[in-house]
Design a protein around this motif. Structure first.
Motif, PDB file in Angstrom:
ATOM      1  N   LEU A  26      -4.515   3.344   3.840  1.00  0.00           N
ATOM      2  CA  LEU A  26      -4.131   3.072   2.497  1.00  0.00           C
ATOM      3  C   LEU A  26      -4.808   3.758   1.237  1.00  0.00           C
ATOM      4  O   LEU A  26      -4.219   3.593   0.632  1.00  0.00           O
ATOM      5  N   ALA A  27      -5.978   3.763   1.497  1.00  0.00           N
ATOM      6  CA  ALA A  27      -7.462   4.495   0.750  1.00  0.00           C
ATOM      7  C   ALA A  27      -6.768   6.182   0.791  1.00  0.00           C
ATOM      8  O   ALA A  27      -6.951   5.843   1.315  1.00  0.00           O
ATOM      9  N   LYS A  28      -6.880   6.021  -0.704  1.00  0.00           N
ATOM     10  CA  LYS A  28      -6.511   7.653  -0.659  1.00  0.00           C
ATOM     11  C   LYS A  28      -7.239   8.062  -2.358  1.00  0.00           C
ATOM     12  O   LYS A  28      -7.376   9.076  -1.942  1.00  0.00           O
ATOM     13  N   THR A  29      -8.406   7.199  -2.565  1.00  0.00           N
ATOM     14  CA  THR A  29      -9.111   7.423  -3.204  1.00  0.00           C
ATOM     15  C   THR A  29     -10.638   7.636  -2.601  1.00  0.00           C
ATOM     16  O   THR A  29     -10.841   6.605  -1.479  1.00  0.00           O
ATOM     17  N   THR A  30     -12.003   7.892  -3.328  1.00  0.00           N
ATOM     18  CA  THR A  30     -13.294   8.027  -2.597  1.00  0.00           C
ATOM     19  C   THR A  30     -13.027   6.679  -2.852  1.00  0.00           C
ATOM     20  O   THR A  30     -13.589   5.926  -2.269  1.00  0.00           O
ATOM     21  N   GLU A  31     -13.204   5.375  -4.514  1.00  0.00           N
ATOM     22  CA  GLU A  31     -13.780   5.194  -4.850  1.00  0.00           C
ATOM     23  C   GLU A  31     -12.497   3.540  -3.864  1.00  0.00           C
ATOM     24  O   GLU A  31     -13.477   2.760  -3.359  1.00  0.00           O
ATOM     25  N   ASP A  55      -4.227  -2.047  -4.861  1.00  0.00           N
ATOM     26  CA  ASP A  55      -4.585  -3.168  -5.811  1.00  0.00           C
ATOM     27  C   ASP A  55      -4.519  -4.873  -4.912  1.00  0.00           C
ATOM     28  O   ASP A  55      -4.868  -5.395  -4.056  1.00  0.00           O
ATOM     29  N   SER A  56      -3.210  -4.782  -5.260  1.00  0.00           N
ATOM     30  CA  SER A  56      -2.282  -5.214  -3.990  1.00  0.00           C
ATOM     31  C   SER A  56      -2.928  -5.781  -2.358  1.00  0.00           C
ATOM     32  O   SER A  56      -2.383  -6.805  -1.988  1.00  0.00           O
ATOM     33  N   ALA A  57      -2.907  -4.671  -2.170  1.00  0.00           N
ATOM     34  CA  ALA A  57      -3.101  -4.741  -0.486  1.00  0.00           C
ATOM     35  C   ALA A  57      -4.514  -5.241  -0.012  1.00  0.00           C
ATOM     36  O   ALA A  57      -4.309  -5.965   0.845  1.00  0.00           O
ATOM     37  N   LEU A  58      -5.361  -4.954  -1.119  1.00  0.00           N
ATOM     38  CA  LEU A  58      -6.386  -5.389  -1.406  1.00  0.00           C
ATOM     39  C   LEU A  58      -6.385  -6.993  -1.046  1.00  0.00           C
ATOM     40  O   LEU A  58      -7.402  -7.635  -0.821  1.00  0.00           O
ATOM     41  N   GLY A  61       1.295  -1.091  -0.053  1.00  0.00           N
ATOM     42  CA  GLY A  61       0.016   0.171   0.076  1.00  0.00           C
ATOM     43  C   GLY A  61       0.984   1.357   0.270  1.00  0.00           C
ATOM     44  O   GLY A  61       0.313   2.059  -0.538  1.00  0.00           O
ATOM     45  N   LYS A  62       2.160   0.862   0.512  1.00  0.00           N
ATOM     46  CA  LYS A  62       3.009   2.910   0.726  1.00  0.00           C
ATOM     47  C   LYS A  62       3.317   1.992  -0.518  1.00  0.00           C
ATOM     48  O   LYS A  62       4.193   4.010  -0.371  1.00  0.00           O
ATOM     49  N   ASN A  63       3.773   1.608  -1.887  1.00  0.00           N
ATOM     50  CA  ASN A  63       4.114   1.375  -2.431  1.00  0.00           C
ATOM     51  C   ASN A  63       3.206   2.363  -3.956  1.00  0.00           C
ATOM     52  O   ASN A  63       3.465   2.165  -4.683  1.00  0.00           O
ATOM     53  N   LYS A  64       2.075   2.850  -2.905  1.00  0.00           N
ATOM     54  CA  LYS A  64       0.644   2.874  -4.281  1.00  0.00           C
ATOM     55  C   LYS A  64       0.645   1.647  -4.892  1.00  0.00           C
ATOM     56  O   LYS A  64      -0.062   1.824  -5.921  1.00  0.00           O
TER      57      LYS A  64
END
Length: 613
Positions: free
Chosen positions: A497-502, A470-473, A464-467
Motif C-alpha cells: 500500500l506504500a506509494k511514496t518513499t516516506e 494513514d488509516s491503513a497504518l 489503503g486502496k482508497n489512498k
C-alpha cells in the motif's frame, strides 16, 4: 399450464490429464444458469435418489413378549437421550418395576459402547458398582477403566486401577492400555510413555492395540522421534514381538503428514505393499488428504479404483474439495453425482464441501440448489453452510443478496461468528462501501467477537486502496495493540500500500524490515545511495568503536539539519563533508523528511567522524 421439460446434463468423469469433462444435455427452459467458463448447470442437478428416500422400517418380533421388551428398552433409551442421565432413568425404572433385567442393562451398555458414548457407559457402571443386587465383576472393572481411558479421565482411571489391585486381580494388558490411553487423551504424554516402557520391561506384554494407542499418543503429543523408534522396533523382525498392522501404518502416514514430510508418507505407503500389509480405502484417503494439487488427488483416486477398492464418502469428499479449491466446480459436481450414483450417502460435510466449490466462484444459483438439496435430504444446514452460502453472494459481488441472506441467517436462529462477520466485511471492502464495512465491524465488536488477522488485514487493505495510507497504518497498529500478531500476509499488504518513499520507510519500520529500507537519500539536494559494501564498512567501524558515546538523537539531528541550511554551505563544501564522513546513517539523513508519526519511534544515528558534528 404446460410443464417445463428438464433434461439432466451428463457430466463425464474427470480425466487424468486435468482437462474438463464434457457437459452435454438440453434444458428447454429459460431457467438454465450459465456462469464462468461456459459451465452449464441445470436446475435438475442433484436429483433425488431412491436410496436417499426415507423408508419405513418393518420390524419383526419373536412373540408378544419380545415385542413388549423391545419397545420398553427403546423407551428407556429415548428417555436417557432426552434427560442426558442414564443412571437416573435406570434407577427410576427399577423403583417402578422392582426389577431390572440383566439383559436390559447389558444391552444398554453395549448400545452406548457402539455409539461411543463413553460418559454414559461410565455413569451406568459407576451406579452398578454400588448396587447390592448387581455382581460387579472384573470384566465390569475393565469396561469402566476403558470408558475413562476413552474420555481421557486419568484420575478416575487411576482410581479404578486401585480397585483392581484391591480385588487382588493382577492388572492385565487391557487395564494398563486403558490407563495409558487415559494419560494420552489427557495430554499427559510422559505418563503414558512411562506406562508403556514399564509394560515393555516388566509386563504385561503390549498387544497390537497397545502399540496403536502409544503411536497415536506420540503423534498427538508431537513426539515424532519416539513414534519412529517404536515403529522401527516393530519393523525389525528379530526384535519385534509382533508385526505392524494396517492401523499402525495409517498412524505413521498421518504422523508424516502432520510433520509436513510428504515424501516419508509416500515411502510408508509403499512399505505397506512390501511388507504384505493390505491397503484399504482409508490408506488411500490418507494419501489424498495431504495432496493440494487436484491432479495428484485425482491420480490417487484412480489408483485406488484400479486396486479394486470402493471409494467411501471421505474419498469423494477429498476429491470434491480438491476440484473446488482449484475452481473446477463442474468436476466437483460430477464427482458428487458419481457418489450418489454409487449409492454412497453423502455426509453433512460433503454437502458443505460441494457448496463451497460453487461459492468460491460466486455461482449463487448453483449454490442455492445445493443448499436446498441439503434440506431435502434431511441434512439441516449448519452455521458453516449458511456462512458458505453467504460467501457465494459476496464472491458474486451481490451485497444486496448477501445482506438479505445475513438477515435470514439470524432469523433462522444462528449467531454469526468471526468467519461470518469477516465474510460480510470482505464483501463491503470489495465493493468499496467502507461505511457499511465499519458498521459491520462495530456490530461484531458489540457482540463480543474479537477481530482476527483476516479481518484486520481486510480493513487495512480497504483503506489503503482508497489512498488513505494513514488509516491503513492505524489499523496495522490496532492489530498489534489488540494482541493479534501480524502475519506475513498482513505485512506484505501494508508494504504494497506504500506509494511514496516516506510511506515505504514507515511501513518497513512497522513490519520490522529496517535493514531492507534503502531509499534514495538526499542532503541539501545531493543524492546519496547506501550500498552493501558501504554497509559492511559501517559495521566494521561500529565494531571498532563500540565504546564511542557520540550518539545523536532525533532532536539533535533535526537541529543540525536546520543549522546546515542557515549556514549557506556551498556545494563543494557539502560534497567534501559527505566524502570526509566514513559513516552516515540513512535514518539520520531522513530525519527531517520522514514525515508523519516519526516522533513515535526513537532513532539514533552514530557518526564515526566527529567532523560531522
Amino acid at each position: 399450464m404446460p410443464q417445463t421439460l428438464f433434461l439432466k446434463p451428463f457430466l463425464s468423469a474427470p480425466l487424468n490429464d486435468g482437462s474438463r469433462p464434457e457437459i452435454c444435455g438440453t434444458c428447454i427452459s429459460d431457467r438454465v444458469s450459465v456462469r464462468g467458463r461456459v459451465g452449464v448447470v441445470c436446475m435438475g442437478m442433484l436429483a433425488p435418489r431412491k436410496f436417499m428416500q426415507k423408508r419405513k422400517k418393518v420390524e419383526v418380533f419373536k412373540d408378544a413378549a419380545d415385542e413388549a421388551d423391545q419397545k420398553n428398552w427403546r423407551r428407556l433409551m429415548k428417555e436417557i437421550e432426552e434427560t442426558g442421565s442414564a443412571a437416573a432413568v435406570l434407577r427410576t425404572e427399577r423403583a417402578r418395576t422392582q426389577v431390572l433385567p440383566r439383559d436390559l442393562v447389558l444391552g444398554t451398555l453395549k448400545r452406548f459402547k457402539q455409539l461411543k458414548k463413553w460418559n454414559l457407559v461410565s455413569e451406568i457402571l459407576e451406579w452398578l458398582r454400588i448396587q447390592q443386587w448387581w455382581d460387579f465383576s472384573e470384566m465390569d472393572l475393565l469396561m469402566l477403566i476403558t470408558a475413562y481411558g476413552k474420555q481421557g479421565d486419568f484420575n478416575r482411571a487411576e482410581r479404578v486401577m486401585g480397585f483392581i489391585n484391591k480385588k487382588k486381580c493382577a492388572p492385565n494388558v487391557i487395564a494398563y492400555t486403558a490407563l495409558m490411553e487415559a494419560y494420552g487423551r489427557g495430554r499427559r504424554y510422559n505418563n503414558a510413555e512411562a506406562i508403556f516402557r514399564r509394560m515393555q520391561s516388566s509386563g504385561p506384554e503390549p498387544s497390537a492395540f497397545t502399540y496403536q494407542i502409544i503411536l497415536k499418543t506420540f503423534v498427538e503429543g508431537n513426539k515424532f522421534a519416539e513414534a519412529e523408534e517404536v515403529f522401527e522396533t516393530l519393523l525389525d523382525k528379530e526384535r519385534s514381538p509382533l508385526k505392524p498392522d494396517q492401523q499402525m501404518f495409517h498412524m505413521m502416514i498421518y504422523m508424516y503428514k502432520k510433520a509436513g514430510n510428504y515424501e516419508k508418507a509416500r515411502q510408508m505407503f509403499s512399505l505397506m505393499a512390501e511388507r504384505g500389509v493390505q491397503q484399504s480405502t482409508v490408506t488411500y484417503n490418507s494419501l489424498m488428504s495431504f495432496e493440494t494439487n487436484y491432479k495428484e488427488v485425482s491420480k490417487i483416486y484412480d489408483q485406488m479404483q484400479r486396486a479394486g477398492l470402493r471409494p467411501d464418502v471421505v474419498s469423494y469428499a477429498l476429491l470434491i474439495n480438491a476440484y473446488g479449491k482449484a475452481r473446477r466446480e463442474e468436476e466437483a459436481l460430477a464427482v458428487f453425482e458419481e457418489m450418489l450414483n454409487a449409492s454412497v450417502r453423502p455426509t453433512h460435510k460433503a454437502y458443505n464441501i460441494l457448496l463451497d466449490a460453487f461459492a468460491i466462484s460466486g455461482m449463487v444459483e448453483q449454490a442455492r440448489t445445493i443448499f436446498k438439496s441439503m434440506r431435502r435430504d434431511r441434512y439441516m444446514p449448519d452455521l458453516c453452510s449458511y456462512t458458505t452460502m453467504l460467501s457465494a453472494y459476496v464472491n458474486a459481488l451481490d451485497m444486496d443478496g448477501a445482506e438479505k441472506f445475513f438477515r435470514r441467517l439470524k432469523q433462522d436462529g444462528f449467531d454469526p461468528n468471526i468467519v461470518t462477520y469477516g465474510t460480510m466485511i470482505k464483501g463491503y471492502a470489495r465493493v468499496n462501501k467502507l461505511e457499511k464495512m465499519m458498521k459491520m465491524y462495530e456490530e461484531m465488536r458489540v457482540c463480543g467477537i474479537k477481530a482476527n488477522q483476516t479481518v484486520f488485514t481486510t480493513i487495512m487493505d480497504a483503506y489503503g486502496k482508497n489512498k488513505d495510507f494513514d488509516s491503513a497504518l492505524v489499523w496495522f497498529k490496532e492489530m498489534e495493540s489488540s494482541g493479534v500478531h501480524p502475519d506475513k500476509k498482513a505485512k506484505n499488504v501494508l508494504l504494497s500500500l506504500a506509494k511514496t518513499t516516506e510511506e515505504l520507510a514507515e511501513a518497513n519500520l512497522l513490519v520490522g524490515n529496517v535493514s531492507q529500507q534503502r531509499p534514495e537519500l538526499r542532503v541539501n539536494g545531493v543524492s546519496r545511495f547506501v550500498d552493501n559494501d558501504d554497509h559492511k564498512e559501517d559495521e566494521e567501524e561500529e565494531e571498532e568503536e563500540e565504546d564511542d558515546d557520540d550518539v545523536v538523537d532525533t532532536e539533535k539531528a533535526v537541529s543540525f539539519a536546520d543549522q546546515s541550511e542557515d549556514q549557506m554551505v556551498s556545494d563543494r563544501a557539502v560534497k567534501a563533508t559527505i566524502l570526509s564522513c566514513k559513516f552516515v546513517n540513512p535514518l539520520f539523513l531522513l530525519a527531517p523528511n520522514v514525515g508523519r508519526n516519526f516522533s513515535e519511534f526513537e532513532f539514533r544515528a552514530r557518526s564515526t567522524d566527529r567532523c560531522l558534528l
